[in-house]
Design a protein around this motif. Sequence first.
Motif, PDB file in Angstrom:
ATOM      1  N   LEU A  27       0.850  -1.210  -0.052  1.00  0.00           N
ATOM      2  CA  LEU A  27       0.027  -0.063  -0.075  1.00  0.00           C
ATOM      3  C   LEU A  27       0.927   1.168  -0.102  1.00  0.00           C
ATOM      4  O   LEU A  27       0.533   2.185  -0.701  1.00  0.00           O
ATOM      5  N   MET A  28       1.889   1.082   0.952  1.00  0.00           N
ATOM      6  CA  MET A  28       3.004   2.248   0.748  1.00  0.00           C
ATOM      7  C   MET A  28       3.466   2.570  -0.671  1.00  0.00           C
ATOM      8  O   MET A  28       3.713   3.818  -1.226  1.00  0.00           O
ATOM      9  N   GLU A  61       2.725  10.401  -4.632  1.00  0.00           N
ATOM     10  CA  GLU A  61       3.884  11.096  -4.156  1.00  0.00           C
ATOM     11  C   GLU A  61       4.840  11.850  -4.944  1.00  0.00           C
ATOM     12  O   GLU A  61       5.350  11.093  -5.761  1.00  0.00           O
ATOM     13  N   PHE A 115      -0.573  17.463   4.099  1.00  0.00           N
ATOM     14  CA  PHE A 115      -1.272  16.496   3.204  1.00  0.00           C
ATOM     15  C   PHE A 115      -1.936  17.008   2.141  1.00  0.00           C
ATOM     16  O   PHE A 115      -2.562  16.243   1.359  1.00  0.00           O
ATOM     17  N   TYR A 161       1.000  17.402  -0.345  1.00  0.00           N
ATOM     18  CA  TYR A 161       1.739  16.013  -0.489  1.00  0.00           C
ATOM     19  C   TYR A 161       0.909  15.035  -0.073  1.00  0.00           C
ATOM     20  O   TYR A 161       0.563  14.529   1.058  1.00  0.00           O
ATOM     21  N   ILE A 173      -1.185  11.211   0.294  1.00  0.00           N
ATOM     22  CA  ILE A 173      -1.066   9.999   0.383  1.00  0.00           C
ATOM     23  C   ILE A 173      -2.167   9.078   0.019  1.00  0.00           C
ATOM     24  O   ILE A 173      -3.021   9.823   0.271  1.00  0.00           O
ATOM     25  N   LEU A 174      -1.902   7.709  -0.173  1.00  0.00           N
ATOM     26  CA  LEU A 174      -2.902   6.732  -0.293  1.00  0.00           C
ATOM     27  C   LEU A 174      -4.043   7.214   0.876  1.00  0.00           C
ATOM     28  O   LEU A 174      -3.906   7.183   1.870  1.00  0.00           O
ATOM     29  N   GLN A 175      -5.332   7.211   0.077  1.00  0.00           N
ATOM     30  CA  GLN A 175      -6.309   7.251   1.204  1.00  0.00           C
ATOM     31  C   GLN A 175      -7.121   5.768   0.982  1.00  0.00           C
ATOM     32  O   GLN A 175      -6.829   5.313  -0.020  1.00  0.00           O
ATOM     33  N   MET A 176      -8.132   5.761   1.941  1.00  0.00           N
ATOM     34  CA  MET A 176      -8.748   4.408   1.950  1.00  0.00           C
ATOM     35  C   MET A 176      -9.417   4.266   0.437  1.00  0.00           C
ATOM     36  O   MET A 176      -9.672   3.205  -0.033  1.00  0.00           O
ATOM     37  N   SER A 177     -10.087   5.237   0.047  1.00  0.00           N
ATOM     38  CA  SER A 177     -10.920   5.281  -1.492  1.00  0.00           C
ATOM     39  C   SER A 177     -10.018   4.488  -2.663  1.00  0.00           C
ATOM     40  O   SER A 177     -10.569   3.908  -3.539  1.00  0.00           O
ATOM     41  N   ILE A 190      -7.508   2.087  -2.105  1.00  0.00           N
ATOM     42  CA  ILE A 190      -6.869   0.987  -1.940  1.00  0.00           C
ATOM     43  C   ILE A 190      -7.378  -0.228  -2.942  1.00  0.00           C
ATOM     44  O   ILE A 190      -8.693  -0.230  -3.255  1.00  0.00           O
ATOM     45  N   PRO A 191      -6.771  -1.281  -3.005  1.00  0.00           N
ATOM     46  CA  PRO A 191      -7.030  -2.404  -3.948  1.00  0.00           C
ATOM     47  C   PRO A 191      -8.233  -3.131  -3.172  1.00  0.00           C
ATOM     48  O   PRO A 191      -8.281  -3.247  -2.027  1.00  0.00           O
TER      49      PRO A 191
END
Lengths: 157, 722
Positions: B630-631, B639, B653, B656, B658-662, B664-665
Amino acid sequence: MASQSLNINNKKYAVDLNEDTSLLWVLREHLGLTGTKYGCGIALCGSCTIHVDDKPMRACSLTLSALNKGQKITTIEGLSKNGDHPIQQAWVEAQAPQCGYCQSGQIMQAVTLLAENPNPTREEIKAYMNGNLCRCGTYLRIVKAIEIAAKKTSVKT
Amino acid sequence: MNKVVSRREFLKTSGGVALFIGISGLLPQMIACKNNKEVQKLLKKHQLTAWVKLAEDGQITIYNPAAEMGQGSMTSLSAIFAEEMDADWSKVSVEFSPQESEIYGSDKWSPNNKVMLSAGSRVTYGYYSIMRQAGAQARYILMNSIAEHWQVPIKELSTANGEVINRRDNKRIGYGEIIPYLYMPDKLPEFSESEFKDPKNYRFIGLDLPRVDIPAKVKGTAQFAIDIQLPEMLYGVLERGSLHGARPNLNNESEILALSGVLKLVPFDYAIGIIAESLDQALAAKKLLNISWSEAPASGFNSQDCYKKYEKIASEKSAGKVITNEGNINSAIKSAGKTFSVDFKNDYVYHAQMEPLNAVVQVGTDGNSAEVWVGSQQGFDSKLGVPSYLGIPAENVKINLQYLGGGFGRRSMTDFVLEGTGLAREVAPRPVKLIWTREDDVSYGAYRPLTLQRLKASTDAQGKITGFSHCVVGDGGNLVASGIQIDYYDIPNKYAEWREVSEGIRLKHWRSVGHAPNKFAIECMIDEIATYFKKDPADFRRILLAKSPRALATLDKAISMCDWYSTIADNHAKGIAFLERSGTLSTGICEISVDRKTGIISVHRFWSASDAGIVIQPDNVKAQMEGGILMGISSVLKEQLTIVNGRVQQSNFNNYEILQMSDIPDSVETAIIESREPPRGVGESGTPLVACAIANAFLKLTGKHLRHLPFTPERVLNALNS
Ligand code: FES
Ligand code: FES
């Protein structure tokens, strides 16, 4: 400076601070309730999520002046006596946290999600939780934990 | 028992401080005990070793020598120890060990030098044999003591779940009950491989124990350094600007000093520090600072314009630092049926650990001692540079390690610890909590370096790779060179080099270091060649990995997990990558789709198979792979840290992301290949798989190349329209 009384976790706290002081610093640094975390300070990460009258709010973006009506404030410390709120139990079952820093905020956000919507779909979970960042990438386990908690509470009711 | 170590040999006194060196040592209390008589008294008492404390009721406290930043060291290292000690896990608790590297260090970082360091995914690798040995020795002390008391040969005793058992009469005694009869033998045996527990009797290793740090983390009671509260504590903040290394000149000192709560201004070479009674006062004062900044080496540097210069450097005739030179790359290219030359690029990325940097420091009134509360990945100096900063002896500095709200490499620096020390010295003996705001953390970060990579390859007419050459241009030595080796690929002529260019920007290890950019370039190159010769990328790698059976096993596992050869939904494609990181071999596969209007890539599923040697806690390995992947997705799709005229352009943020929950795979599936090899590192294995797997899926889906990280929508659209 103004003296003010805050109702936090069903306890009264008297504070004597500038009314533009951020609630996050009041909780953490003045009252020692450090379960609520600082991540961004501008309502972008959700680490500081608390409940004000049972609604999820970002403590970093509230000042004392907004809390002068005796609102009921709940922090992670006040969620349950022994850390055994169904959401907290589900979090343990899913082994969700990694570093753990974002997790108080995640849990507080998830509690109101299930209060409002006891059986959320995956998409509803994602939409509701979207403002709570987790750098360790525990999102999949957070979803799983919410699904576990939803299942357990809906069986009961 | 091959080697016998005399306990007395290891007891040395330096400056009246008893130090016990070696795997089994004294209790942590003794380390700080300066009174020799007291030490002798404690010695006579019952404590087991430096690694474990035992109470009459059988409760066991195991000391964890590593940082806990979510990677699970608290649980996995103590599980290894408890396995050999044959402890009752329900009675185990875990605490951070003192930061004393002579006792708790591992020599897996540099031979003959014990170091406490949680970085490079090396904690399990570094402590596996130490924890086994220490656990077995603790068990030995218990058995030996009770053998003496029962007057039976130790050979006739065995242990099970926290009890010693006399096999003759089945008499049992709990570990805690042995305390009255405990004595430390003069000589402690060093156990050899054949004397350790048979893996088929394992009760903790390879099974899943719930992580010991999780209950506190869901209650909100887990203590991070930022949570520390001490009597009389003051608050510190620094303004460092956004041009790294620029010198400040404060224009309104008296105005700031007059602000309510402000106690002191502390100048640093690169910053102005403020000490105030409360955090809100310190932050309010910080906003009002009026500082003129000098120029610095980074002045004039523009991160998005520098690639032209880097291309020129890559084209120069003279080589940089050669890292690999096998066979003869030049003749391989000259005699090739087909050659390839491709450039790959990556922008800076920032750590974005959720807990901004901070430290609490208290300096003694006489300036001759210090105590520090910090979330640190530790370091070659286990006192984190504080003794030399203050010019005081190492034994006068105590480091209290706290949970880390993320590390990812950033917390293996000590800049924030020394800043806190610099502030605390000014107001000794009052403690100071130094907090970096998120804005400070972003703009005065230390980033994964920007690089340009020129890859060249030669093949014969059928597509067999005969030569592979990799030139990385960038700043930071191993920061840009790690992961450039491809030993596992059967290619006769290999060449790799690093060409240095310095921009004055602060740099640091970032989860998986150079592996993410370098493996991105290498694995994309492999797919470009496979695609040119119309070969399936998995089959193509299978030939390259023919001589590496462990590597091949991960590939076969991953392609069967995802049903690689099956057909797939429209506008979806799968991409594959193989790599080694920290000794762990992994194949990763992702399934993506692309929105051709917006240029947004979605990752739907991710599969990985890893051979990490012996796995201590399988579910934790899975958690690390999930988090690392995920990172990776975050860094690859979102990023980007940019510099204009030396100034960092991002601050929080909002700019800059970063990945949010929406984002995710739907799933991340992890397979672990069974192995009896010693454990290797997992924390950084997932991250570098992502860029190459996504770019390779994109190539399959669109026939176009993504060669510049991150894959922003704009770059994706450019690639689609190229
Ligand atoms: S600290 Fe409040 S949302 Fe980030
Ligand atoms: S668990 Fe580390 S940031 Fe979420």
